[in-house]
Design a protein around this motif. Sequence first.
Motif, PDB file in Angstrom:
ATOM      1  N   ALA A  56     -18.190   0.868 -26.031  1.00 60.73           N
ATOM      2  CA  ALA A  56     -18.058   2.324 -26.145  1.00 60.73           C
ATOM      3  C   ALA A  56     -18.271   2.963 -24.783  1.00 60.73           C
ATOM      4  O   ALA A  56     -19.058   2.485 -23.962  1.00 60.73           O
ATOM      5  CB  ALA A  56     -19.076   2.866 -27.148  1.00 60.73           C
ATOM      6  N   SER A  57     -17.563   4.048 -24.550  1.00 56.87           N
ATOM      7  CA  SER A  57     -17.808   4.838 -23.352  1.00 56.87           C
ATOM      8  C   SER A  57     -19.180   5.498 -23.504  1.00 56.87           C
ATOM      9  O   SER A  57     -19.554   5.926 -24.586  1.00 56.87           O
ATOM     10  CB  SER A  57     -16.727   5.903 -23.207  1.00 56.87           C
ATOM     11  N   THR A  58     -19.924   5.539 -22.434  1.00 59.94           N
ATOM     12  CA  THR A  58     -21.270   6.133 -22.485  1.00 59.94           C
ATOM     13  C   THR A  58     -21.350   7.412 -21.667  1.00 59.94           C
ATOM     14  O   THR A  58     -22.430   7.862 -21.310  1.00 59.94           O
ATOM     15  CB  THR A  58     -22.318   5.124 -21.974  1.00 59.94           C
ATOM     16  N   GLY A  59     -20.222   7.978 -21.376  1.00 56.69           N
ATOM     17  CA  GLY A  59     -20.163   9.171 -20.546  1.00 56.69           C
ATOM     18  C   GLY A  59     -18.948   9.099 -19.661  1.00 56.69           C
ATOM     19  O   GLY A  59     -18.070   8.265 -19.853  1.00 56.69           O
ATOM     20  N   THR A  60     -18.905   9.958 -18.665  1.00 59.73           N
ATOM     21  CA  THR A  60     -17.756   9.982 -17.763  1.00 59.73           C
ATOM     22  C   THR A  60     -18.139   9.600 -16.334  1.00 59.73           C
ATOM     23  O   THR A  60     -17.455   9.980 -15.385  1.00 59.73           O
ATOM     24  CB  THR A  60     -17.090  11.371 -17.781  1.00 59.73           C
ATOM     25  N   THR A  61     -19.215   8.845 -16.190  1.00 58.38           N
ATOM     26  CA  THR A  61     -19.572   8.308 -14.872  1.00 58.38           C
ATOM     27  C   THR A  61     -18.977   6.910 -14.746  1.00 58.38           C
ATOM     28  O   THR A  61     -18.749   6.218 -15.741  1.00 58.38           O
ATOM     29  CB  THR A  61     -21.098   8.253 -14.678  1.00 58.38           C
ATOM     30  N   SER A  62     -18.715   6.498 -13.522  1.00 61.66           N
ATOM     31  CA  SER A  62     -18.034   5.226 -13.294  1.00 61.66           C
ATOM     32  C   SER A  62     -18.851   4.035 -13.796  1.00 61.66           C
ATOM     33  O   SER A  62     -20.082   4.047 -13.777  1.00 61.66           O
ATOM     34  CB  SER A  62     -17.707   5.059 -11.813  1.00 61.66           C
ATOM     35  N   ARG A  63     -18.126   3.029 -14.251  1.00 63.34           N
ATOM     36  CA  ARG A  63     -18.726   1.787 -14.737  1.00 63.34           C
ATOM     37  C   ARG A  63     -18.011   0.627 -14.074  1.00 63.34           C
ATOM     38  O   ARG A  63     -16.790   0.648 -13.917  1.00 63.34           O
ATOM     39  CB  ARG A  63     -18.601   1.690 -16.251  1.00 63.34           C
ATOM     40  N   THR A  64     -18.769  -0.392 -13.701  1.00 56.20           N
ATOM     41  CA  THR A  64     -18.197  -1.572 -13.066  1.00 56.20           C
ATOM     42  C   THR A  64     -18.416  -2.783 -13.945  1.00 56.20           C
ATOM     43  O   THR A  64     -19.542  -3.076 -14.352  1.00 56.20           O
ATOM     44  CB  THR A  64     -18.812  -1.801 -11.673  1.00 56.20           C
ATOM     45  N   PHE A  65     -17.321  -3.485 -14.233  1.00 57.58           N
ATOM     46  CA  PHE A  65     -17.360  -4.723 -15.001  1.00 57.58           C
ATOM     47  C   PHE A  65     -17.005  -5.863 -14.061  1.00 57.58           C
ATOM     48  O   PHE A  65     -16.156  -5.719 -13.191  1.00 57.58           O
ATOM     49  CB  PHE A  65     -16.374  -4.652 -16.174  1.00 57.58           C
ATOM     50  N   LYS A  66     -17.652  -6.998 -14.244  1.00 62.71           N
ATOM     51  CA  LYS A  66     -17.454  -8.126 -13.335  1.00 62.71           C
ATOM     52  C   LYS A  66     -17.346  -9.416 -14.131  1.00 62.71           C
ATOM     53  O   LYS A  66     -17.733  -9.482 -15.301  1.00 62.71           O
ATOM     54  CB  LYS A  66     -18.620  -8.225 -12.354  1.00 62.71           C
ATOM     55  N   VAL A  67     -16.811 -10.435 -13.490  1.00 60.40           N
ATOM     56  CA  VAL A  67     -16.700 -11.759 -14.087  1.00 60.40           C
ATOM     57  C   VAL A  67     -17.782 -12.643 -13.488  1.00 60.40           C
ATOM     58  O   VAL A  67     -17.959 -12.683 -12.263  1.00 60.40           O
ATOM     59  CB  VAL A  67     -15.315 -12.377 -13.837  1.00 60.40           C
ATOM     60  N   SER A  68     -18.512 -13.321 -14.363  1.00 56.97           N
ATOM     61  CA  SER A  68     -19.540 -14.271 -13.937  1.00 56.97           C
ATOM     62  C   SER A  68     -19.298 -15.597 -14.646  1.00 56.97           C
ATOM     63  O   SER A  68     -18.809 -15.614 -15.776  1.00 56.97           O
ATOM     64  CB  SER A  68     -20.942 -13.762 -14.287  1.00 56.97           C
ATOM     65  N   THR A  69     -19.633 -16.693 -13.980  1.00 53.80           N
ATOM     66  CA  THR A  69     -19.486 -18.015 -14.589  1.00 53.80           C
ATOM     67  C   THR A  69     -20.745 -18.830 -14.352  1.00 53.80           C
ATOM     68  O   THR A  69     -21.535 -18.539 -13.449  1.00 53.80           O
ATOM     69  CB  THR A  69     -18.280 -18.789 -14.007  1.00 53.80           C
TER      70      THR A  69
END
Length: 163
Positions: A121-134
Amino acid sequence: ATKLSGALPAIDGSALTGMPAGGKVLQVVSSRFTTGYSHNSTTFVDVGHSITVTPLSSTSTLYITLTCQLSINGCNGIVAAIREGSNTIGGSASGDSNMFVYNDNATNNRHWQLSTETYTASTGTTSRTFKVSTKVTQGGPGTNSCKYDQGWGPAVLTVTEVA
């Protein structure tokens, strides 16, 4: 079609009623990764593939898709996760991964092209960064046994925001 002649009227859907409400795509943001990354850690390592999105709505849903290539050599498994900070988005029943590959022969190199989807879900209109980890799991680690997009074509991380 042979009986049609003259100008046809434009179709106007404004009078349609009782139609179910549907989602509306607000934006699509995509990130390609072609560098490749390898390690032998049994804890999550950020591979350098990330995407930043600024939601347009505070009540939308962010659908995240990852297509990538994974390879293992000298271990029995690899886990890949789409994360925000140290939190996995979606994931397995154990909550720590979106993809898991098991190799029953730890001495031979194995390579897969995989795709996974999750949402948050969106938690607001501030930027969010998603990353890939292994991380290496199931009998590792070996030398550079966990490989992400090691020159087999680009990995693609996409966020689709839907109202």
